[in-house]
Design a protein around this motif. Structure first.
Motif, PDB file in Angstrom:
ATOM      1  N   ARG A   4      50.824 -41.885 -40.007  1.00 19.50           N
ATOM      2  CA  ARG A   4      51.821 -41.820 -39.052  1.00 19.50           C
ATOM      3  C   ARG A   4      52.249 -42.790 -38.681  1.00 19.50           C
ATOM      4  N   VAL A   5      51.394 -43.996 -38.225  1.00 18.13           N
ATOM      5  CA  VAL A   5      51.604 -45.178 -37.568  1.00 18.13           C
ATOM      6  C   VAL A   5      52.496 -45.982 -38.559  1.00 18.13           C
ATOM      7  N   HIS A   6      52.168 -45.895 -39.857  1.00 16.10           N
ATOM      8  CA  HIS A   6      52.858 -46.551 -40.990  1.00 16.10           C
ATOM      9  C   HIS A   6      54.187 -46.200 -41.023  1.00 16.10           C
ATOM     10  N   GLY A   7      54.493 -44.619 -40.805  1.00 13.09           N
ATOM     11  CA  GLY A   7      55.842 -44.038 -41.094  1.00 13.09           C
ATOM     12  C   GLY A   7      56.691 -44.447 -40.052  1.00 13.09           C
ATOM     13  N   ASN A   8      56.218 -44.610 -38.866  1.00 13.00           N
ATOM     14  CA  ASN A   8      56.968 -45.021 -37.519  1.00 13.00           C
ATOM     15  C   ASN A   8      57.342 -46.516 -37.736  1.00 13.00           C
ATOM     16  N   ILE A   9      56.414 -47.419 -37.979  1.00  7.29           N
ATOM     17  CA  ILE A   9      56.864 -48.679 -38.502  1.00  7.29           C
ATOM     18  C   ILE A   9      57.788 -48.808 -39.429  1.00  7.29           C
ATOM     19  N   MET A  10      57.461 -48.071 -40.524  1.00  9.26           N
ATOM     20  CA  MET A  10      58.664 -48.310 -41.733  1.00  9.26           C
ATOM     21  C   MET A  10      60.067 -47.669 -41.489  1.00  9.26           C
TER      22      MET A  10
ATOM     23  N   THR B 278      65.619 -49.304 -40.256  1.00 12.55           N
ATOM     24  CA  THR B 278      66.777 -49.370 -39.307  1.00 12.55           C
ATOM     25  C   THR B 278      67.158 -50.777 -39.144  1.00 12.55           C
ATOM     26  N   ARG B 279      66.269 -51.819 -39.038  1.00 18.08           N
ATOM     27  CA  ARG B 279      66.664 -52.971 -38.569  1.00 18.08           C
ATOM     28  C   ARG B 279      67.207 -53.824 -39.709  1.00 18.08           C
ATOM     29  N   LEU B 280      66.584 -53.484 -40.770  1.00 14.42           N
ATOM     30  CA  LEU B 280      67.257 -53.947 -42.292  1.00 14.42           C
ATOM     31  C   LEU B 280      68.689 -53.532 -42.616  1.00 14.42           C
ATOM     32  N   SER B 281      68.643 -52.328 -42.532  1.00  8.09           N
ATOM     33  CA  SER B 281      70.129 -51.823 -42.607  1.00  8.09           C
ATOM     34  C   SER B 281      71.086 -52.314 -41.778  1.00  8.09           C
ATOM     35  N   ARG B 282      70.820 -52.873 -40.527  1.00 12.45           N
ATOM     36  CA  ARG B 282      71.811 -53.570 -39.605  1.00 12.45           C
ATOM     37  C   ARG B 282      72.092 -55.048 -40.169  1.00 12.45           C
ATOM     38  N   ILE B 283      71.097 -55.795 -40.688  1.00 12.78           N
ATOM     39  CA  ILE B 283      71.228 -57.064 -40.798  1.00 12.78           C
ATOM     40  C   ILE B 283      71.025 -57.553 -42.353  1.00 12.78           C
ATOM     41  N   PHE B 284      70.177 -57.205 -43.023  1.00 12.80           N
ATOM     42  CA  PHE B 284      69.482 -58.127 -44.284  1.00 12.80           C
ATOM     43  C   PHE B 284      70.267 -57.177 -45.575  1.00 12.80           C
ATOM     44  N   ILE B 285      70.022 -55.924 -45.645  1.00 13.13           N
ATOM     45  CA  ILE B 285      70.103 -55.628 -47.138  1.00 13.13           C
ATOM     46  C   ILE B 285      71.417 -54.490 -47.065  1.00 13.13           C
TER      47      ILE B 285
ATOM     48  N   ARG C  35      50.746 -56.369 -42.642  1.00  9.70           N
ATOM     49  CA  ARG C  35      51.998 -56.588 -43.362  1.00  9.70           C
ATOM     50  C   ARG C  35      52.978 -56.119 -42.516  1.00  9.70           C
ATOM     51  N   LEU C  36      53.055 -54.810 -42.192  1.00 11.37           N
ATOM     52  CA  LEU C  36      54.085 -54.038 -41.522  1.00 11.37           C
ATOM     53  C   LEU C  36      54.137 -54.681 -40.180  1.00 11.37           C
ATOM     54  N   LEU C  37      53.120 -54.658 -39.299  1.00 15.88           N
ATOM     55  CA  LEU C  37      53.163 -55.175 -38.164  1.00 15.88           C
ATOM     56  C   LEU C  37      53.884 -56.477 -37.803  1.00 15.88           C
ATOM     57  N   ILE C  38      53.595 -57.489 -38.827  1.00 13.68           N
ATOM     58  CA  ILE C  38      54.107 -58.819 -38.745  1.00 13.68           C
ATOM     59  C   ILE C  38      55.608 -58.979 -39.046  1.00 13.68           C
ATOM     60  N   GLU C  39      56.020 -57.955 -40.147  1.00 11.90           N
ATOM     61  CA  GLU C  39      57.286 -57.725 -40.634  1.00 11.90           C
ATOM     62  C   GLU C  39      58.319 -57.102 -39.441  1.00 11.90           C
ATOM     63  N   VAL C  40      57.621 -56.069 -38.851  1.00  9.61           N
ATOM     64  CA  VAL C  40      58.498 -55.659 -37.612  1.00  9.61           C
ATOM     65  C   VAL C  40      58.708 -56.470 -36.447  1.00  9.61           C
ATOM     66  N   GLU C  41      57.617 -57.289 -36.087  1.00  8.88           N
ATOM     67  CA  GLU C  41      57.789 -58.435 -35.149  1.00  8.88           C
ATOM     68  C   GLU C  41      58.631 -59.239 -35.440  1.00  8.88           C
ATOM     69  N   PHE C  42      58.653 -59.924 -36.712  1.00 17.25           N
ATOM     70  CA  PHE C  42      59.889 -60.820 -37.074  1.00 17.25           C
ATOM     71  C   PHE C  42      61.175 -60.119 -36.878  1.00 17.25           C
TER      72      PHE C  42
END
Length: 194
Positions: free
Chosen positions: A2-8, A13-20, A62-69
């Motif tokens: 569930r934690v993975h799912g929330n972070i993902m 959401t953040r990627l869809s706004r700025i990167f890809i 990895r996911l925690l670092i990516e979301v922090e970035f």
């Protein structure tokens, strides 16, 4: 799980706004490890940080670092003189690969290039726009350098009088010419080492 799912979900959401673009979002798997590796490939981070990020032993780390970035990265700087060149919010998608993609020049040199709508730092574009060998059909390119230190940073792309092309101009900045603000680079470095 569930934690993975929330972070993902937050990362999507953040990627869809700025990167890809949408095709990039669609490529993201629902499996946490594969998702985290693919996201790492989209981020405009130094090769040193990317290597450490890809070496993390768990997807959750990895996911925690990516979301922090994604939560904290707002600007990108010249890798030579550290002047702010661009806001992350200005990243645009000009290819199916997303806003960070690899392109090859006629000499066989590969450039990992970030596309941005506009820059906020001093830039010098010198020479006449060239249409030959443009990575973006319909656009001409002009070599560009940092206006403070003179380092080659990439290219200004302008369309050759074709109003149907949008945007009329954008920047392709070499990944190697960009750096994160020192405090964010240090924070990410500590996270990937810990």
């Amino acid at each position: 799980r569930r934690v993975h799912g929330n972070i993902m979900k937050e990362i999507r959401t953040r990627l869809s706004r700025i990167f890809i673009n949408e095709s990039g979002i669609a490529r993201l798997t629902d499996e946490p490890a594969g998702f985290s590796f693919l996201v790492a490939s989209f981020l405009p981070i130094s090769d040193r940080i990317k290597y450490k990020l890809l070496s993390c032993t768990t997807a959750l780390h990895r996911l925690l670092i990516e979301v922090e970035f994604l939560r904290h990265c707002e600007v990108l700087q010249c890798s030579s003189c550290k002047i702010t060149l661009a806001r992350v919010s200005e990243m645009i998608v000009m290819s199916d690969a997303g806003s960070l993609a690899c392109y090859v020049n006629p000499g066989g040199v590969i450039y990992e290039t970030l596309t941005l709508h506009k820059l906020c730092g001093p830039v010098m574009s010198v020479g006449r726009p060239q249409t030959e060998n443009s990575w973006f059909p319909g656009y001409a390119w002009t070599p560009s350098s940092c206006g403070r230190c003179g380092q080659h940073i990439g290219w200004l792309f302008t369309h050759d009088k074709r109003p149907e092309l949008r945007p009329p101009r954008f920047w392709g900045i070499s990944h190697s010419a960009l750096a994160l603000p020192t405090n964010l680079e240090q924070q990410l470095s500590q996270m990937v080492s810990g």
